[in-house]
Design a protein around this motif. Sequence first.
Motif, PDB file in Angstrom:
ATOM      1  N   MET A   6     -12.304  32.789 -10.332  1.00 27.76           N
ATOM      2  CA  MET A   6     -13.473  32.657  -9.466  1.00 27.76           C
ATOM      3  C   MET A   6     -13.492  33.671  -8.337  1.00 27.76           C
ATOM      4  O   MET A   6     -14.478  33.834  -7.678  1.00 27.76           O
ATOM      5  CB  MET A   6     -13.540  31.255  -8.870  1.00 27.76           C
ATOM      6  N   TRP A  66     -18.898  34.243 -14.086  1.00 30.77           N
ATOM      7  CA  TRP A  66     -17.920  33.152 -14.224  1.00 30.77           C
ATOM      8  C   TRP A  66     -17.279  33.178 -15.610  1.00 30.77           C
ATOM      9  O   TRP A  66     -16.076  33.008 -15.750  1.00 30.77           O
ATOM     10  CB  TRP A  66     -18.623  31.830 -13.966  1.00 30.77           C
ATOM     11  N   LEU A 121     -18.582  24.471 -15.638  1.00 30.71           N
ATOM     12  CA  LEU A 121     -19.257  24.890 -14.411  1.00 30.71           C
ATOM     13  C   LEU A 121     -20.605  24.186 -14.307  1.00 30.71           C
ATOM     14  O   LEU A 121     -21.433  24.281 -15.218  1.00 30.71           O
ATOM     15  CB  LEU A 121     -19.478  26.411 -14.407  1.00 30.71           C
ATOM     16  N   ARG A 123     -22.641  24.914  -8.304  1.00 33.94           N
ATOM     17  CA  ARG A 123     -21.551  25.854  -8.553  1.00 33.94           C
ATOM     18  C   ARG A 123     -20.168  25.183  -8.496  1.00 33.94           C
ATOM     19  O   ARG A 123     -19.179  25.825  -8.148  1.00 33.94           O
ATOM     20  CB  ARG A 123     -21.603  27.036  -7.560  1.00 33.94           C
ATOM     21  N   GLU A 178     -16.865  23.176 -10.265  1.00 33.79           N
ATOM     22  CA  GLU A 178     -16.137  23.204 -11.540  1.00 33.79           C
ATOM     23  C   GLU A 178     -15.483  21.857 -11.804  1.00 33.79           C
ATOM     24  O   GLU A 178     -15.009  21.203 -10.889  1.00 33.79           O
ATOM     25  CB  GLU A 178     -15.083  24.317 -11.512  1.00 33.79           C
TER      26      GLU A 178
END
Length: 216
Positions: free
Chosen positions: A1, A142, A207, A212, A214
């Motif tokens: 990330m 990503w 994701l 945004r 995880e």
Amino acid sequence: MKKTMEIEQLPPCPSIIELENYRNKLKKLIGYKKIALSKAVEGRLRISSAHGVRQFYHVIDKRQLMGKYIPAENTKLVRQLAQKSYDKRLVSKMVQLEKSIRKFCVEVSRLVPECIFENLKEDRKLYVQPAVLPDKEFAKIWLSEEYHGKPFWDGDKSYFTAGGLRVRSKSEILIANTLERYAIPFRYEYPVELRYLGTVHPDFYVLRLSDRKEFC
């Protein structure tokens, strides 16, 4: 990330996300209440008080202001008529609120930072560092991160998703295909460091583009 976060400074506009979710719930409730009203008891409830005693009347004919007296033991009819009156007011207000939210979201969506970058020409995007990336661009970065998952050994059965990803079982094929079908970014057996456990490889590291975040 790290690569992604070096580019992004702002998260997606939370007001639009939250309001759109709330608006969708409003629409469902409006639909449900409209069905309930279509099946509701005819007429309305009139409540009066005589000598401190509450009395209920069922008004069916608009020309009759008094209505028919409802015996005290018939609480079911009283509840049905009271609920109908409430639902009619509720639906009226919810319809207005849903329209207002929709108009607001349309207006705000024209102003959010990610739309500015999204509307740039491709050759200009190459030289701009955006304040916030659109979902598509964020997901692309990503997914581009390189990592080493768990190895496959000789003798392991071969299962492949619709996108050509090798997984370990038929159930994982179903999960991966569903994620791909709904365009939900994921990493298969991505190494994650957990306290007291060290490095683990969850089957799917997903994701959520709306905020945004995880998830394993």
